[in-house]
Write a protein that holds these residues in place. Structure first.
Motif, PDB file in Angstrom:
ATOM      1  N   ARG A 152       0.852  -1.182   0.000  1.00 18.46           N
ATOM      2  CA  ARG A 152       0.000   0.000   0.000  1.00 18.46           C
ATOM      3  C   ARG A 152       0.890   1.236   0.000  1.00 18.46           C
ATOM      4  O   ARG A 152       1.753   1.398   0.872  1.00 18.46           O
ATOM      5  N   TYR A 154       0.867   4.872   0.798  1.00 18.32           N
ATOM      6  CA  TYR A 154       0.023   5.766   1.573  1.00 18.32           C
ATOM      7  C   TYR A 154       0.056   7.208   1.052  1.00 18.32           C
ATOM      8  O   TYR A 154      -0.866   7.987   1.313  1.00 18.32           O
ATOM      9  N   ASN A 157      -2.311   6.711  -1.899  1.00 16.56           N
ATOM     10  CA  ASN A 157      -3.472   5.929  -1.457  1.00 16.56           C
ATOM     11  C   ASN A 157      -3.873   4.869  -2.494  1.00 16.56           C
ATOM     12  O   ASN A 157      -5.054   4.699  -2.817  1.00 16.56           O
TER      13      ASN A 157
END
Length: 173
Positions: A152, A154, A157
């Motif tokens: 992932r 961040y 996103n």
């Protein structure tokens, strides 16, 4: 007939003589006979050697035809050729080569096995298509291990897919 002491000693002595005869003469004879049979089989196998040579020559011609079909060329640096192929495939499937480590070589049983470890980033379908291309090209080697990792990001996103691939190339010493 009564088994007195003399008869018992006679039977015991006879059994002892049989054991000594077997251990010194008969067992050696059996071993020599087995060795003789194996040597005869080896000689019979050697008499088929001209047929085997002819079959091997045929097999070599067939393999040369297959290798010429796949356009296998022997170059100075297999690593550079692999990287060029991967770059071409990754451009067409919109993938990114993240990591290409130094090859790892191991010598075993008369062969040198060289492992190439690299990582790609992109879509799952693109990775599978590239792996299919690489796997169907026998000049590049064989894929021994795959490791898909979903990470992932961040900051953006979004999810990113990484695949780590270990390829092996065998080379005769």
């Amino acid at each position: 007939m009564k088994l007195n002491r003399k008869n018992k000693l006679l039977l015991l002595g006879f059994a002892l003589v049989l054991y000594v005869c077997y251990s010194f003469a008969i067992s050696n004879t059996i071993n020599y006979y087995k060795e003789y049979k194996t040597k005869q089989e080896e000689i019979a196998a050697d008499s088929n050697m001209p047929k085997l040579v002819g079959q091997l020559i045929q097999k070599e011609k067939q393999l040369d035809q297959v290798l010429s079909k796949y356009d296998v060329n022997i170059s100075e640096s297999f690593q550079n050729d692999l990287l060029k192929q991967l770059t071409a495939y990754s451009d067409s499937y919109k993938l990114k080569i993240v990591d290409f480590q130094e090859p790892h070589s191991v010598a075993q049983k008369g062969f040198t096995v060289t492992s190439y470890i690299f990582s790609l980033e992109g879509s799952f379908n693109g990775c599978l298509a590239l792996l299919n291309k690489v796997e169907n090209n026998p000049a590049l080697g064989t894929i021994k291990h795959l490791n898909f990792i979903k990470k992932r990001n961040y900051k953006t996103n979004t999810d990113q897919l990484f695949v780590e691939i270990i390829m092996q190339k065998n080379k005769g010493i």
